[in-house]
Scaffold this motif. Structure first.
Motif, PDB file in Angstrom:
ATOM      1  N   VAL A   1       0.818  -1.211   0.000  1.00  0.00           N
ATOM      2  CA  VAL A   1       0.000   0.000   0.000  1.00  0.00           C
ATOM      3  C   VAL A   1       0.854   1.264   0.000  1.00  0.00           C
ATOM      4  CG1 VAL A   1      -1.558   1.357   1.461  1.00  0.00           C
ATOM      5  CG2 VAL A   1      -2.074  -1.032   0.976  1.00  0.00           C
ATOM      6  N   GLY A   2       1.996   1.222   0.676  1.00  0.00           N
ATOM      7  CA  GLY A   2       2.873   2.383   0.709  1.00  0.00           C
ATOM      8  C   GLY A   2       2.191   3.598   1.305  1.00  0.00           C
ATOM      9  N   SER A   3       2.267   4.739   0.598  1.00  0.00           N
ATOM     10  CA  SER A   3       1.719   5.990   1.108  1.00  0.00           C
ATOM     11  C   SER A   3       0.250   6.198   0.729  1.00  0.00           C
ATOM     12  CB  SER A   3       2.539   7.176   0.598  1.00  0.00           C
ATOM     13  OG  SER A   3       2.480   7.230  -0.822  1.00  0.00           O
ATOM     14  N   LEU A   4      -0.386   5.186   0.132  1.00  0.00           N
ATOM     15  CA  LEU A   4      -1.793   5.330  -0.240  1.00  0.00           C
ATOM     16  C   LEU A   4      -2.697   5.394   0.981  1.00  0.00           C
ATOM     17  CD1 LEU A   4      -2.007   2.772  -3.194  1.00  0.00           C
ATOM     18  CD2 LEU A   4      -1.931   5.272  -3.357  1.00  0.00           C
ATOM     19  N   ALA A   5      -2.302   4.700   2.037  1.00  0.00           N
ATOM     20  CA  ALA A   5      -3.133   4.643   3.247  1.00  0.00           C
ATOM     21  C   ALA A   5      -2.291   4.138   4.402  1.00  0.00           C
ATOM     22  CB  ALA A   5      -4.336   3.724   3.035  1.00  0.00           C
ATOM     23  N   THR A   6      -2.791   4.321   5.610  1.00  0.00           N
ATOM     24  CA  THR A   6      -2.207   3.707   6.798  1.00  0.00           C
ATOM     25  C   THR A   6      -2.921   2.382   7.048  1.00  0.00           C
ATOM     26  OG1 THR A   6      -1.620   5.817   7.817  1.00  0.00           O
ATOM     27  CG2 THR A   6      -1.867   3.935   9.298  1.00  0.00           C
ATOM     28  N   VAL A   7      -2.156   1.329   7.279  1.00  0.00           N
ATOM     29  CA  VAL A   7      -2.718  -0.003   7.544  1.00  0.00           C
ATOM     30  C   VAL A   7      -2.664  -0.259   9.041  1.00  0.00           C
ATOM     31  CG1 VAL A   7      -2.516  -2.482   7.121  1.00  0.00           C
ATOM     32  CG2 VAL A   7      -1.952  -0.846   5.301  1.00  0.00           C
ATOM     33  N   THR A   8      -3.796  -0.653   9.612  1.00  0.00           N
ATOM     34  CA  THR A   8      -3.829  -0.973  11.037  1.00  0.00           C
ATOM     35  C   THR A   8      -4.517  -2.318  11.243  1.00  0.00           C
ATOM     36  OG1 THR A   8      -5.954   0.140  11.376  1.00  0.00           O
ATOM     37  CG2 THR A   8      -3.974   1.449  11.736  1.00  0.00           C
ATOM     38  N   MET A   9      -4.246  -2.904  12.410  1.00  0.00           N
ATOM     39  CA  MET A   9      -4.939  -4.124  12.832  1.00  0.00           C
ATOM     40  C   MET A   9      -5.507  -3.836  14.212  1.00  0.00           C
ATOM     41  SD  MET A   9      -3.614  -8.069  13.009  1.00  0.00           S
ATOM     42  CE  MET A   9      -2.164  -7.630  13.958  1.00  0.00           C
ATOM     43  N   SER A  10      -6.842  -3.838  14.313  1.00  0.00           N
ATOM     44  CA  SER A  10      -7.469  -3.349  15.537  1.00  0.00           C
ATOM     45  C   SER A  10      -8.248  -4.407  16.302  1.00  0.00           C
ATOM     46  CB  SER A  10      -8.408  -2.182  15.210  1.00  0.00           C
ATOM     47  OG  SER A  10      -9.445  -2.595  14.346  1.00  0.00           O
ATOM     48  N   GLY A  11      -8.243  -5.626  15.835  1.00  0.00           N
ATOM     49  CA  GLY A  11      -8.970  -6.669  16.554  1.00  0.00           C
ATOM     50  C   GLY A  11      -9.097  -7.904  15.698  1.00  0.00           C
ATOM     51  N   PRO A  12      -9.577  -8.981  16.248  1.00  0.00           N
ATOM     52  CA  PRO A  12      -9.759 -10.199  15.459  1.00  0.00           C
ATOM     53  C   PRO A  12     -10.637  -9.940  14.237  1.00  0.00           C
ATOM     54  CG  PRO A  12     -10.056 -10.655  17.801  1.00  0.00           C
ATOM     55  CD  PRO A  12      -9.961  -9.166  17.661  1.00  0.00           C
ATOM     56  N   GLY A  13     -10.105 -10.272  13.067  1.00  0.00           N
ATOM     57  CA  GLY A  13     -10.859 -10.074  11.846  1.00  0.00           C
ATOM     58  C   GLY A  13     -10.959  -8.638  11.403  1.00  0.00           C
ATOM     59  N   THR A  14     -10.069  -7.785  11.883  1.00  0.00           N
ATOM     60  CA  THR A  14     -10.185  -6.355  11.578  1.00  0.00           C
ATOM     61  C   THR A  14      -8.837  -5.779  11.149  1.00  0.00           C
ATOM     62  OG1 THR A  14     -11.860  -6.243  13.322  1.00  0.00           O
ATOM     63  CG2 THR A  14     -11.145  -4.176  12.370  1.00  0.00           C
ATOM     64  N   VAL A  15      -8.582  -5.834   9.846  1.00  0.00           N
ATOM     65  CA  VAL A  15      -7.461  -5.122   9.236  1.00  0.00           C
ATOM     66  C   VAL A  15      -8.062  -3.936   8.494  1.00  0.00           C
ATOM     67  CG1 VAL A  15      -5.601  -5.242   7.539  1.00  0.00           C
ATOM     68  CG2 VAL A  15      -6.048  -7.195   9.048  1.00  0.00           C
ATOM     69  N   GLU A  16      -7.470  -2.764   8.657  1.00  0.00           N
ATOM     70  CA  GLU A  16      -8.111  -1.552   8.158  1.00  0.00           C
ATOM     71  C   GLU A  16      -7.151  -0.666   7.369  1.00  0.00           C
ATOM     72  OE1 GLU A  16     -11.120  -1.308  12.028  1.00  0.00           O
ATOM     73  OE2 GLU A  16      -9.773   0.365  11.599  1.00  0.00           O
ATOM     74  N   LEU A  17      -7.741   0.075   6.427  1.00  0.00           N
ATOM     75  CA  LEU A  17      -7.042   1.134   5.700  1.00  0.00           C
ATOM     76  C   LEU A  17      -7.656   2.458   6.120  1.00  0.00           C
ATOM     77  CD1 LEU A  17      -7.142  -0.361   2.069  1.00  0.00           C
ATOM     78  CD2 LEU A  17      -5.385  -0.717   3.820  1.00  0.00           C
ATOM     79  N   GLN A  18      -6.808   3.401   6.511  1.00  0.00           N
ATOM     80  CA  GLN A  18      -7.286   4.719   6.903  1.00  0.00           C
ATOM     81  C   GLN A  18      -6.403   5.777   6.264  1.00  0.00           C
ATOM     82  OE1 GLN A  18      -6.540   3.166  10.850  1.00  0.00           O
ATOM     83  NE2 GLN A  18      -5.636   5.127  11.420  1.00  0.00           N
ATOM     84  N   PRO A  19      -6.780   7.048   6.351  1.00  0.00           N
ATOM     85  CA  PRO A  19      -5.982   8.084   5.689  1.00  0.00           C
ATOM     86  C   PRO A  19      -4.511   8.022   6.093  1.00  0.00           C
ATOM     87  CG  PRO A  19      -8.063   8.990   6.434  1.00  0.00           C
ATOM     88  CD  PRO A  19      -7.984   7.610   6.999  1.00  0.00           C
ATOM     89  N   CYS A  20      -3.641   8.223   5.127  1.00  0.00           N
ATOM     90  CA  CYS A  20      -2.196   8.122   5.378  1.00  0.00           C
ATOM     91  C   CYS A  20      -1.780   9.094   6.482  1.00  0.00           C
ATOM     92  CB  CYS A  20      -1.441   8.428   4.094  1.00  0.00           C
ATOM     93  SG  CYS A  20       0.338   8.160   4.232  1.00  0.00           S
ATOM     94  N   GLY A  21      -1.048   8.586   7.454  1.00  0.00           N
ATOM     95  CA  GLY A  21      -0.554   9.407   8.551  1.00  0.00           C
ATOM     96  C   GLY A  21      -1.497   9.528   9.718  1.00  0.00           C
ATOM     97  N   VAL A  22      -2.731   9.057   9.567  1.00  0.00           N
ATOM     98  CA  VAL A  22      -3.713   9.136  10.649  1.00  0.00           C
ATOM     99  C   VAL A  22      -3.611   7.899  11.532  1.00  0.00           C
ATOM    100  CG1 VAL A  22      -6.178   9.103  11.190  1.00  0.00           C
ATOM    101  CG2 VAL A  22      -5.321  10.612   9.400  1.00  0.00           C
ATOM    102  N   THR A  23      -3.480   8.120  12.831  1.00  0.00           N
ATOM    103  CA  THR A  23      -3.422   7.039  13.810  1.00  0.00           C
ATOM    104  C   THR A  23      -4.189   7.469  15.061  1.00  0.00           C
ATOM    105  OG1 THR A  23      -1.440   7.853  14.960  1.00  0.00           O
ATOM    106  CG2 THR A  23      -1.086   6.422  13.033  1.00  0.00           C
ATOM    107  N   LYS A  24      -4.319   6.558  15.992  1.00  0.00           N
ATOM    108  CA  LYS A  24      -4.929   6.934  17.267  1.00  0.00           C
ATOM    109  C   LYS A  24      -4.123   8.041  17.948  1.00  0.00           C
ATOM    110  CE  LYS A  24      -7.593   2.899  18.722  1.00  0.00           C
ATOM    111  NZ  LYS A  24      -7.848   1.958  19.831  1.00  0.00           N
ATOM    112  N   ALA A  25      -2.818   8.046  17.734  1.00  0.00           N
ATOM    113  CA  ALA A  25      -1.983   9.074  18.366  1.00  0.00           C
ATOM    114  C   ALA A  25      -2.276  10.456  17.802  1.00  0.00           C
ATOM    115  CB  ALA A  25      -0.510   8.736  18.192  1.00  0.00           C
ATOM    116  N   THR A  26      -2.483  10.570  16.493  1.00  0.00           N
ATOM    117  CA  THR A  26      -2.752  11.889  15.926  1.00  0.00           C
ATOM    118  C   THR A  26      -4.094  12.415  16.425  1.00  0.00           C
ATOM    119  OG1 THR A  26      -3.739  10.942  13.904  1.00  0.00           O
ATOM    120  CG2 THR A  26      -1.378  11.422  13.870  1.00  0.00           C
ATOM    121  N   GLY A  27      -5.093  11.536  16.502  1.00  0.00           N
ATOM    122  CA  GLY A  27      -6.389  11.962  17.024  1.00  0.00           C
ATOM    123  C   GLY A  27      -6.327  12.314  18.496  1.00  0.00           C
TER     124      GLY A  27
END
Length: 270
Positions: A172-198
């Motif tokens: 994915v590179g810089s297209l999105a931020t990839v996170t894993m937040s729970g069983p069965g939950t892999v996610e794509l979110q805006p690049c650079g956005v994390t729980k820390a930024t929020g």
């Protein structure tokens, strides 16, 4: 750091503050009451979008801010409005999804729409990891992209979450931020956005700093939050990647792990 030094308590929901049945125990409620009595703030910091936490925040008596959508939304529960939000470009999301499927074959996708009334849409074949959360099934993938969205959720027929997340990060590179937040939950979110930024945005709004913050979580998406906060506390059942960076490991969410630590950090007033 002495117990009274924490002015901000940041808690994940699923696998952390919430028990498996999506409830908050009486002991945890009492511990959060201690936090309030001490003059400290409690912030929910969750991967769930704002519409999926509204009822829970009301039940907890949280009328202030919450960080939702993996950091893509700062939600004012009292006013029922977003103070800040960022969306994932839908063309970039489609491109990222295509790159992932080129590597691992078909995946099943869902999206969380932006806004306080945004829907969770799921394409054919996608199974909600949290069956208690409402979702609208659409007829085809193209229907997922009809409105602005905060993130894309992915599931694979047989790859583990760790395998899917690792492959996604690799392509994915810089297209999105990839996170894993729970069983069965892999996610794509805006690049650079994390729980820390929020969390940093919400804390700044409250006039609080990272050095005053203790954070609780259970999955790799909580790592940026732990890196930002003064102290990170992982649950007993947390993912090994989070435990590796935690300052402390408490008991499980079923055994009131958040309350165990808060009772120590915020002693009862005699």
């Amino acid at each position: 750091m002495d117990p009274t030094a924490y002015a901000l308590v940041a808690t994940d929901l699923d696998g952390t503050l919430l028990r498996g049945d999506d409830t908050v125990s009486d002991r945890s409620r009492a511990a959060l009451a201690r936090v309030a009595e001490a003059g400290a703030q409690h912030l929910v910091v969750t991967g769930r979008p704002a519409p999926r936490v509204r009822t829970l925040l009301t039940d907890l008596g949280c009328g202030g801010l919450a960080v939702c959508g993996q950091g893509a939304q700062v939600y004012d529960a009292g006013a029922d409005r977003l103070l800040w939000s960022v969306t994932l470009d839908r063309e970039l999301a489609e491109t990222a999804l295509g790159k992932i499927e080129a590597e691992v074959g078909q995946v099943y996708a869902a999206v969380d729409q932006d806004g306080v009334d945004g829907l969770t849409l799921i394409e054919p074949g996608y199974l909600m990891p949290h069956p208690t959360l409402p979702a609208v099934r659409v007829g085809r993938r193209d229907d997922l992209w009809e409105a602005p969205l905060s993130k894309v959720l992915l599931r694979h027929p047989y790859l583990s979450d760790d395998e899917l997340a690792a492959t996604a990060r690799g392509v994915v590179g810089s297209l999105a931020t990839v996170t894993m937040s729970g069983p069965g939950t892999v996610e794509l979110q805006p690049c650079g956005v994390t729980k820390a930024t929020g969390l940093a945005l919400a804390a700044r709004h409250l006039g609080l700093r990272a050095a005053q913050t203790v954070a609780f979580g259970d999955m790799p998406n909580d790592i940026p939050m732990f890196d930002w906060a003064a102290r990170g506390v992982a649950m007993a059942g947390a993912h090994p990647e989070l435990k590796a960076v935690a300052d402390e490991v408490t008991t499980s969410n079923e055994d009131d792990g958040v309350a165990v630590v808060l009772e120590r950090l915020f002693p009862a007033v005699l």
